[in-house]
Design a protein around this motif. Structure first.
Motif, PDB file in Angstrom:
ATOM      1  N   GLN A   1     -17.287   7.343  -8.218  1.00 49.38           N
ATOM      2  CA  GLN A   1     -17.257   6.173  -7.345  1.00 49.38           C
ATOM      3  C   GLN A   1     -15.935   5.401  -7.472  1.00 49.38           C
ATOM      4  O   GLN A   1     -15.407   4.898  -6.484  1.00 49.38           O
TER       5      GLN A   1
ATOM      6  N   LEU B   1     -16.794  -2.227   0.309  1.00 49.79           N
ATOM      7  CA  LEU B   1     -15.761  -2.273  -0.720  1.00 49.79           C
ATOM      8  C   LEU B   1     -15.644  -3.656  -1.327  1.00 49.79           C
ATOM      9  O   LEU B   1     -15.808  -4.653  -0.638  1.00 49.79           O
TER      10      LEU B   1
ATOM     11  N   ASP C   1     -13.566   4.389  -4.397  1.00 48.24           N
ATOM     12  CA  ASP C   1     -13.251   3.011  -4.026  1.00 48.24           C
ATOM     13  C   ASP C   1     -11.747   2.776  -4.011  1.00 48.24           C
ATOM     14  O   ASP C   1     -11.213   2.151  -3.101  1.00 48.24           O
TER      15      ASP C   1
END
Ligand code: C2E
Ligand code: MG
Ligand code: MG
Ligand code: MG
Length: 293
Positions: A243, A286, A247
């Protein structure tokens, strides 16, 4: 110095050399048989669009299951295949299998996305064989050329850029798009890169690996994304494993990702399943940049 150490050293040196040569030779012989005996197959790794979370493409990766060696990594046998000329046969096998499979998925009414096959620099050097193989396979499988793409590494593209540009142009005329693979490792100049009629840059996995901890890698990826945008190319990050990678790449404006985080390379059946479910990536909102500092 060799003399002082005596003939034993020399003997060992020769023995080691001939052992290595013998290993290469036996790998070559096994590989030659592998092609004829159906030991090769294609696995497929999906690529995900970071705007929509949808699968928008896939890369085909050759797999060799040898009866006496087990699974052999392409990192070990592709160089041997390149040296021995077996790479042409492997590439033609992959083009054939991938085009046939893509057509089959379309017939089953599954989501239609392009498949990208890796090609070696050597094949671009003597491109006539590659071009006629593409032509033949598209005609035999009746696949629309837009569903077939090729990946060429940056270092092979730059070795003889004028020739590579000419080949990419010929492929483009046939409707086959090309991406530059392992980008960032091959010393392109911007002026040469902009002459390549390609669609995509694939950022090498080595820069993605430590992107969240190594400021140099982050800066390199940032620069590649900016350059790709300036040249109106799509940019795909390879080797996205978690992840945090995802991101970070999204905040840098990367378009697409490929990596274990979404999926490992899959056998055809599992890939077909993924297509039939139209599996998507769940993209969480985000964290804005200013909150990350
Ligand atoms: P590549 O074209 O850059 O392919 C990506 C490699 O990264 C694949 O390794 C893939 O399994 C691996 N990978 C994908 N996501 C991740 C991840 O999240 N983490 C990690 N650690 N690895 C990831 P693979 O299949 O072992 O292939 C290695 C290389 O061998 C390829 O690099 C390509 O250069 C070559 N290769 C593979 N198949 C073919 C082929 O059909 N023809 C040619 N000429 N070369 C091939
Ligand atoms: Mg590749
Ligand atoms: Mg790559
Ligand atoms: Mg690679």
């Amino acid at each position: 110095r060799a003399k002082a150490q005596g003939p034993a050293t020399l003997q060992m040196f020769n023995k080691e050399m001939s052992t290595r040569a013998a290993k290469t030779l036996s790998l070559q012989n096994r590989l030659r048989r592998a092609i004829d005996h159906g030991e090769l197959s294609a696995h497929y790794q999906p690529q995900v669009d970071l705007g929509s979370g949808e699968i928008i493409g896939m890369e085909a990766l050759v797999r060799w299951n040898s009866p006496d060696l087990g699974m052999v990594s392409p990192a070990d046998f592709i160089p041997v295949a390149e040296e021995s000329g077996l790479i042409d046969g492997i590439c033609e096998f992959m083009l054939d299998v991938c085009a046939t499979q893509n057509k089959e998925w379309q017939k089953q009414g599954l989501m239609t996305i392009p498949v990208a096959v890796n090609v070696s620099g050597r094949q671009f050097q003597y491109a006539r064989r590659l071009l006629s193989a593409c032509e033949r396979i598209l005609s035999v499988t009746d696949l629309d050329s837009h569903w077939l793409e090729l990946e060429l590494t940056e270092s092979s593209a730059m070795r003889d850029a004028d020739n590579a540009i000419a080949v990419v142009n010929q492929l483009k005329e046939m409707g086959i798009g090309c991406s530059i693979d392992d980008f960032g490792t091959g010393y392109s100049s911007l002026s040469v890169l902009k002459r390549f009629p390609i669609q995509k840059l694939k950022i090498d996995r080595s820069f993605v690996m430590d992107i969240t901890t190594d400021p140099n890698d982050a800066a390199i990826v940032d620069a590649i994304v900016a350059m790709a945008k300036a040249l109106k190319l799509k940019v795909v990050a390879e080797g996205v494993e978690n992840q945090e990678h995802l991101d970070f790449l999204r905040t840098l404006g990367c378009d697409q990702i490929q990596g274990y985080f979404f999926s490992r390379p899959l056998p055809a059946e599992a890939m077909g399943q993924m297509l039939s479910e139209r599996r998507r990536m769940d993209l969480k909102p985000l964290t804005p940049n200013w909150m990350m500092a």
